[in-house]
Design a protein around this motif. Structure first.
Motif, PDB file in Angstrom:
ATOM      1  N   LEU A 287       5.661  -2.284   2.258  1.00  0.00           N
ATOM      2  CA  LEU A 287       5.710  -3.641   1.700  1.00  0.00           C
ATOM      3  C   LEU A 287       5.494  -4.588   2.863  1.00  0.00           C
ATOM      4  CD1 LEU A 287       8.679  -3.423  -0.826  1.00  0.00           C
ATOM      5  CD2 LEU A 287       6.222  -3.335  -1.296  1.00  0.00           C
TER       6      LEU A 287
ATOM      7  N   ILE B  57       5.554   3.977   1.107  1.00  0.00           N
ATOM      8  CA  ILE B  57       5.166   2.650   0.629  1.00  0.00           C
ATOM      9  C   ILE B  57       5.393   1.639   1.753  1.00  0.00           C
ATOM     10  CG2 ILE B  57       5.629   0.843  -1.083  1.00  0.00           C
ATOM     11  CD1 ILE B  57       4.442   3.501  -2.210  1.00  0.00           C
TER      12      ILE B  57
ATOM     13  N   PHE C  31       4.327   9.350  -1.285  1.00  0.00           N
ATOM     14  CA  PHE C  31       3.783   8.258  -0.493  1.00  0.00           C
ATOM     15  C   PHE C  31       4.847   7.602   0.377  1.00  0.00           C
ATOM     16  CE2 PHE C  31       0.941   8.686  -4.040  1.00  0.00           C
ATOM     17  CZ  PHE C  31      -0.301   8.286  -3.597  1.00  0.00           C
TER      18      PHE C  31
ATOM     19  N   ILE D 220       0.850  -1.186   0.000  1.00  0.00           N
ATOM     20  CA  ILE D 220       0.000   0.000   0.000  1.00  0.00           C
ATOM     21  C   ILE D 220       0.883   1.231   0.000  1.00  0.00           C
ATOM     22  CG2 ILE D 220      -1.967  -1.054   1.208  1.00  0.00           C
ATOM     23  CD1 ILE D 220      -0.942   0.461   3.771  1.00  0.00           C
ATOM     24  N   GLY D 221       0.318   2.377  -0.345  1.00  0.00           N
ATOM     25  CA  GLY D 221       1.026   3.649  -0.267  1.00  0.00           C
ATOM     26  C   GLY D 221       0.223   4.593   0.600  1.00  0.00           C
TER      27      GLY D 221
ATOM     28  N   LYS E 173       9.300   2.694   2.785  1.00  0.00           N
ATOM     29  CA  LYS E 173      10.197   3.513   1.969  1.00  0.00           C
ATOM     30  C   LYS E 173       9.381   4.663   1.409  1.00  0.00           C
ATOM     31  CE  LYS E 173       9.502   0.830  -2.248  1.00  0.00           C
ATOM     32  NZ  LYS E 173      10.115   0.218  -3.428  1.00  0.00           N
TER      33      LYS E 173
ATOM     34  N   GLU F 228       8.327   7.136  -1.743  1.00  0.00           N
ATOM     35  CA  GLU F 228       8.253   7.115  -3.197  1.00  0.00           C
ATOM     36  C   GLU F 228       7.190   8.131  -3.578  1.00  0.00           C
ATOM     37  OE1 GLU F 228       8.772   2.955  -4.820  1.00  0.00           O
ATOM     38  OE2 GLU F 228       7.062   3.608  -5.997  1.00  0.00           O
ATOM     39  N   ASP F 229       7.504   9.047  -4.460  1.00  0.00           N
ATOM     40  CA  ASP F 229       6.591  10.142  -4.787  1.00  0.00           C
ATOM     41  C   ASP F 229       6.172  10.793  -3.460  1.00  0.00           C
ATOM     42  OD1 ASP F 229       6.885   9.174  -7.406  1.00  0.00           O
ATOM     43  OD2 ASP F 229       5.142   7.883  -7.197  1.00  0.00           O
TER      44      ASP F 229
END
Lengths: 146, 146
Positions: free
Chosen positions: A97, A95, A93, A8-9, A88, A90-91
């Motif tokens: 995992l 993220i 968001f 999910i973000g 992590k 990203e953009d």
């Protein structure tokens, strides 16, 4: 060995997501309201639901990066499995995992848990983004097994 | 080889769920509005999303019991994988055991697809129960990958 995987973000910082994964208050607001114990490294967190629950030992807690639990008590299929959250950016968001790993076999309960984890991770996302999650017993019902 | 597993329960008959899995109209109302092709045994169904899509060959279609697709075109990680829906009745529910099997490795895209499948299966449940699903492009956003 088979694993459950999800991604999910969350439109928030890794620190915010990490806090929701490593404090009893945070966890109680997205997974189950009936959460207690010690959410620090080496501690054991007790998650309870109407039909039972899980005790998780915190094996790793790397701020804004990683949380790893081992299931030390709960349903037989869960004992000894591990639950991993990797974070992590990203953009815009954070993220997440997610991996619930080490299931001995893909029985029907594992199918169920996979879908439940997805809905609880969406609850985590909603909690961090809006301040309001959907923890048990207010969680989304997905089937006759709830 | 690794698999994505899910289980939902739909408070409707297996025939209703089967219809949502084996007609273009049904599929367009829970997975993606941009669905066409031939949903009958041996046919190829084309599912399209903004970033691309999947072509599925219908390998098995056993009324009220089982649907099996093989991915014949789409993202490289999906080609050759199979998507299986097994239906059964339990209590007042039609249980759907879902399996997207044959992934070569558990890369990040597989984590993403696992969570997306969960939300689409909840869309299938909602469609059959209420007449209104959440197919793409009205699907639930779960991350920066949508």
């Amino acid at each position: 060995m088979v694993d459950i995987l999800h991604r999910i973000g969350v439109t928030s910082s890794p620190d915010d997501v990490y806090a929701a994964l490593t404090t009893v208050d945070g966890l109680a607001n997205w997974w189950t309201e009936d959460t207690d114990g010690d959410a620090n490294l080496g501690g054991v967190i007790r998650f309870r639901f109407v039909p039972g629950g899980f005790d998780m030992k915190v094996l790793e807690a790397q701020p804004a990066e990683r949380v790893l639990w081992e299931v030390v008590d709960g349903p037989e299929e869960w004992i000894g499995t591990q639950v991993r959250f990797e974070l992590k950016q990203e953009d815009d968001f954070t993220i997440v995992l997610f991996r619930h790993e080490g299931w001995k076999e893909p029985g029907e309960f594992m199918y169920h848990c996979s879908t439940k984890w997805a809905t609880f991770l969406m609850s985590l996302k909603r909690l961090v983004e809006t301040g309001e999650g959907e923890p048990a017993p207010r969680d989304v019902a997905i089937s006759n097994w709830h």
